[in-house]
Design a protein around this motif. Structure first.
Motif, PDB file in Angstrom:
ATOM      1  N   ASP A 189      22.050  37.256  31.726  1.00 13.85           N
ATOM      2  CA  ASP A 189      21.570  38.409  31.993  1.00 13.85           C
ATOM      3  C   ASP A 189      21.724  38.979  33.453  1.00 13.85           C
ATOM      4  N   ASP A 190      21.604  37.980  34.243  1.00 14.19           N
ATOM      5  CA  ASP A 190      21.864  38.095  35.840  1.00 14.19           C
ATOM      6  C   ASP A 190      23.362  38.464  35.981  1.00 14.19           C
ATOM      7  N   LEU A 191      24.153  37.669  35.534  1.00 13.54           N
ATOM      8  CA  LEU A 191      25.715  37.942  35.630  1.00 13.54           C
ATOM      9  C   LEU A 191      26.163  39.230  35.024  1.00 13.54           C
ATOM     10  N   PHE A 192      25.714  39.778  33.933  1.00 19.48           N
ATOM     11  CA  PHE A 192      25.761  41.019  33.632  1.00 19.48           C
ATOM     12  C   PHE A 192      25.380  41.878  34.527  1.00 19.48           C
ATOM     13  N   GLN A 193      24.228  41.954  34.774  1.00 22.55           N
ATOM     14  CA  GLN A 193      23.668  43.035  35.914  1.00 22.55           C
ATOM     15  C   GLN A 193      24.583  43.014  37.344  1.00 22.55           C
ATOM     16  N   GLU A 194      24.912  41.846  37.547  1.00 21.22           N
ATOM     17  CA  GLU A 194      25.639  41.844  38.741  1.00 21.22           C
ATOM     18  C   GLU A 194      27.074  42.345  38.741  1.00 21.22           C
ATOM     19  N   VAL A 195      27.598  42.044  37.455  1.00 17.63           N
ATOM     20  CA  VAL A 195      28.961  42.592  37.373  1.00 17.63           C
ATOM     21  C   VAL A 195      29.031  44.211  37.442  1.00 17.63           C
ATOM     22  N   PHE A 196      28.142  44.857  36.876  1.00 22.49           N
ATOM     23  CA  PHE A 196      28.042  46.317  36.940  1.00 22.49           C
ATOM     24  C   PHE A 196      27.489  46.868  38.017  1.00 22.49           C
ATOM     25  N   VAL A 197      26.627  46.316  38.894  1.00 26.03           N
ATOM     26  CA  VAL A 197      26.253  46.815  40.116  1.00 26.03           C
ATOM     27  C   VAL A 197      27.489  46.565  41.062  1.00 26.03           C
ATOM     28  N   ARG A 198      28.196  45.772  40.879  1.00 28.51           N
ATOM     29  CA  ARG A 198      29.648  45.491  41.738  1.00 28.51           C
ATOM     30  C   ARG A 198      30.487  46.642  41.524  1.00 28.51           C
ATOM     31  N   LEU A 199      30.470  47.162  40.003  1.00 34.18           N
ATOM     32  CA  LEU A 199      31.578  48.034  39.728  1.00 34.18           C
ATOM     33  C   LEU A 199      31.159  49.451  40.656  1.00 34.18           C
ATOM     34  N   VAL A 200      30.131  49.668  40.765  1.00 34.03           N
ATOM     35  CA  VAL A 200      29.478  50.887  41.543  1.00 34.03           C
ATOM     36  C   VAL A 200      30.415  51.157  42.716  1.00 34.03           C
ATOM     37  N   SER A 201      30.730  50.134  43.333  1.00 38.05           N
ATOM     38  CA  SER A 201      31.417  50.309  44.851  1.00 38.05           C
ATOM     39  C   SER A 201      32.917  50.413  44.712  1.00 38.05           C
ATOM     40  N   HIS A 202      33.353  50.093  43.302  1.00 40.69           N
ATOM     41  CA  HIS A 202      34.776  50.133  43.070  1.00 40.69           C
ATOM     42  C   HIS A 202      35.112  51.292  41.848  1.00 40.69           C
ATOM     43  N   ILE A 203      34.203  51.946  41.757  1.00 43.37           N
ATOM     44  CA  ILE A 203      34.452  52.899  40.572  1.00 43.37           C
ATOM     45  C   ILE A 203      35.297  54.006  40.874  1.00 43.37           C
ATOM     46  N   ARG A 204      35.501  54.263  42.047  1.00 41.03           N
ATOM     47  CA  ARG A 204      36.389  55.519  42.549  1.00 41.03           C
ATOM     48  C   ARG A 204      37.753  54.873  42.322  1.00 41.03           C
ATOM     49  N   ASP A 205      38.035  53.731  42.526  1.00 32.69           N
ATOM     50  CA  ASP A 205      39.267  52.880  42.482  1.00 32.69           C
ATOM     51  C   ASP A 205      39.782  53.173  40.932  1.00 32.69           C
ATOM     52  N   MET A 206      39.222  53.208  40.051  1.00 27.34           N
ATOM     53  CA  MET A 206      39.463  52.848  38.814  1.00 27.34           C
ATOM     54  C   MET A 206      40.236  54.055  38.273  1.00 27.34           C
ATOM     55  N   GLU A 207      41.467  53.862  37.652  1.00 26.58           N
ATOM     56  CA  GLU A 207      42.180  55.069  37.347  1.00 26.58           C
ATOM     57  C   GLU A 207      42.328  55.211  35.732  1.00 26.58           C
ATOM     58  N   SER A 208      41.751  54.259  35.043  1.00 31.25           N
ATOM     59  CA  SER A 208      41.480  54.409  33.627  1.00 31.25           C
ATOM     60  C   SER A 208      40.667  53.580  32.672  1.00 31.25           C
ATOM     61  N   TRP A 209      40.370  53.814  31.713  1.00 30.25           N
ATOM     62  CA  TRP A 209      39.366  52.799  31.198  1.00 30.25           C
ATOM     63  C   TRP A 209      39.900  51.524  30.776  1.00 30.25           C
ATOM     64  N   GLU A 210      41.150  51.474  30.897  1.00 35.59           N
ATOM     65  CA  GLU A 210      41.901  49.876  30.381  1.00 35.59           C
ATOM     66  C   GLU A 210      41.717  49.066  31.972  1.00 35.59           C
ATOM     67  N   HIS A 211      41.670  50.047  33.148  1.00 37.16           N
ATOM     68  CA  HIS A 211      41.416  49.410  34.131  1.00 37.16           C
ATOM     69  C   HIS A 211      40.176  48.916  34.657  1.00 37.16           C
ATOM     70  N   VAL A 212      39.403  49.567  34.076  1.00 37.77           N
ATOM     71  CA  VAL A 212      37.908  49.262  34.316  1.00 37.77           C
ATOM     72  C   VAL A 212      37.611  48.019  33.276  1.00 37.77           C
ATOM     73  N   LYS A 213      38.385  47.887  32.255  1.00 37.70           N
ATOM     74  CA  LYS A 213      38.006  46.814  31.384  1.00 37.70           C
ATOM     75  C   LYS A 213      38.473  45.352  31.702  1.00 37.70           C
ATOM     76  N   ALA A 214      39.720  45.596  32.225  1.00 41.58           N
ATOM     77  CA  ALA A 214      40.622  44.379  32.885  1.00 41.58           C
ATOM     78  C   ALA A 214      39.599  43.967  34.004  1.00 41.58           C
ATOM     79  N   TRP A 215      39.182  44.928  34.965  1.00 44.87           N
ATOM     80  CA  TRP A 215      38.321  44.595  36.056  1.00 44.87           C
ATOM     81  C   TRP A 215      37.033  44.050  35.738  1.00 44.87           C
TER      82      TRP A 215
END
Lengths: 300, 164
Positions: free
Chosen positions: B35-61
């Motif tokens: 659960d902690d890992l799950f939350q950490e991953v998505f919180v980290r995503l927030v600061s990188h969301i602007r760099d995401m170019e596609s949903w495939e990119h998001v998935k790989a990240w």
């Protein structure tokens, strides 16, 4: 016999794969966890947005200063021109005997004024571009509505950013398409995905590297540099084993995990630990991996 | 033609929550850490969301960061030396209640493998990644991944046979 064995193996793999997919597919993230995570994400977005607002306020102050600077140079140039023209008229009133002087002086004054105007224009141009950059950034901030969340990729500023990225993407695709035409699309897609993963891993890997600044860590093995041989709690005797010409001392701790070390000529000792136990990993495989990691570390 | 959903962190949670959770659970020794890992991953995503170019990119990240964060977790002394009383895998059905591991013998067998074997099995069997893709995601050589796959399959076969 071999074919039957391979066929049995494939059938078993297929069965295991299908069962694993089915069983894993029944696992879902708990609703409560999703709720808490969305809340944490919104908090993080607000935190980043407040950082953006502070940044924008600082830029705004800079922008008004640069606006003042933008006006200063043309005014200076105009003042210089007036002074020059005033000087000319004084000279003109003072003496009309030298026609050559009269002919030359206005031209000199004009050229001097023109030079000043050119200089002012240059500096104005530099400032103007600086202001335009900050204006673009403001536009982008508007696009994100100050929340740090990109509202849409149809706005002008993000489109420009996307357009700037296009040439790089095309180059990547061109390189990828140099192979067979049938593989071009797949290769391009994988290249993009790899590039995306590689770019991002730099950031994530940097975080991890900082945590283990004095050691190499690949997730399950750790290489540490020490000044002497390590002591492993409850370990049996160290056993010497040579792997690819490197002399290791290897043992198994009371928790069943492997540990090995090798000494450098200078007295430095490289210790390789793993969380894997002797049941999960044979001594030979452990030492093989230890050798690989050691080689990578020494080659850095 | 339907317009593609905007790429935001919350939209990513809706799309990939199960994927990240399954991967986190396959890596961590207990559901609390998953659960902690799950939350950490998505919180980290927030600061990188602007760099995401596609949903495939998001998935790989997301896959890559989940793996990296799990590795970081395993490096901590606490996690190397502390045992948990809870069963390593809590299997939740759609209603949120746990099911018995006996009803998921292959999943339970995979959970008995060491983390790196669990990872390659999960990425290969469930995410259907190729060996090359797994090598890129885990930062290992392809030969290492093949070797891990081979060993993991052998161990898995033995574990499943023991159950029956």
């Amino acid at each position: 016999m071999m074919d039957k064995h391979n066929a049995d193996q494939q059938i078993t793999d297929r069965y295991v794969m299908d069962r694993y997919q089915k069983e894993t597919g029944q696992i879902h993230a708990p609703a409560d966890l999703i709720r808490r995570t969305k809340k944490a994400v919104r908090t993080e977005e607000q935190r980043l947005a407040s950082k953006d607002v502070v940044h924008e306020a600082a830029e705004g102050a800079g922008r008004s200063r640069s606006k003042a600077n933008r006006m200063a140079f043309p005014l200076t140039a105009a003042a210089a021109l007036c002074i020059a023209l005033l000087g000319i008229s004084v000279i003109g009133i003072g003496g009309r005997t030298n026609k050559t002087a009269l002919e030359e002086t206005p031209e000199m004054a004009d050229s001097a004024a023109a030079d000043m105007m050119a200089e002012a224009a240059e500096e104005e141009g530099v400032d103007a571009s600086a202001v335009d950059v900050t204006a673009d950034r403001a536009g982008e901030d508007e696009a994100t509505n100050g929340t740090g969340v990109l509202l849409g990729k149809t706005d002008a500023a993000p489109q420009d950013a996307e357009a700037r990225k296009e040439p790089l993407k095309k180059n990547g695709n061109t390189e990828a398409a140099s192979g067979a035409a049938a593989d071009a699309e797949d290769t391009a897609a994988r290249t993009d995905e790899t590039a995306a993963v590689s770019t991002d891993t730099a950031d994530t890997d940097e975080v991890l590297e900082n945590d283990y600044a004095d050691s190499a860590y690949d997730g399950y093995f750790q290489v540490v540099t020490m000044d002497g041989a390590p002591s492993v709690a409850g370990a049996s005797e160290w056993e010497p084993v040579t792997v690819h010409g490197v002399d290791f001392q290897v043992t198994c701790g009371e928790d069943g995990t492997w540990c090995a070390y090798t000494e450098e000529g200078s007295g430095k000792v490289y210790v390789i630990n793993t969380e894997l136990t002797s049941e999960e990993l044979s001594r030979e495989d452990f030492l093989e991996r230890a050798y690989e990691l050691l080689t990578e570390k020494l080659c850095q | 033609m339907p317009t593609e959903e905007r790429i935001t962190a919350e939209a990513a949670i809706d799309r990939y929550a199960d994927m990240v959770y399954r991967l986190a659970l396959s890596q961590m020794k207990n559901t609390i850490d998953a659960d902690d890992l799950f939350q950490e991953v998505f919180v980290r995503l927030v600061s990188h969301i602007r760099d995401m170019e596609s949903w495939e990119h998001v998935k790989a990240w997301l896959i890559r960061v989940t793996i990296n964060c799990a590795k970081k977790h395993y490096g901590l002394y606490w996690n190397k030396n502390v045992d948990f009383l809870e069963e390593p895998g809590r299997v939740a059905d759609g209603c949120g209640g746990p099911e018995l591991p006996e009803e998921h013998p292959v999943w339970a067998a995979v959970q008995k493998l060491s983390p790196k074997y669990r990872l390659v099995i999960h990425l290969y069997y469930y995410e259907e990644k190729t060996v090359a893709e797994i090598a890129r995601l885990t930062g290992q050589k392809e030969t290492t991944v093949k070797s891990q796959m081979h060993r993991a399959r052998e161990m898995l076969k033995d574990l499943i046979q023991e159950q029956y």
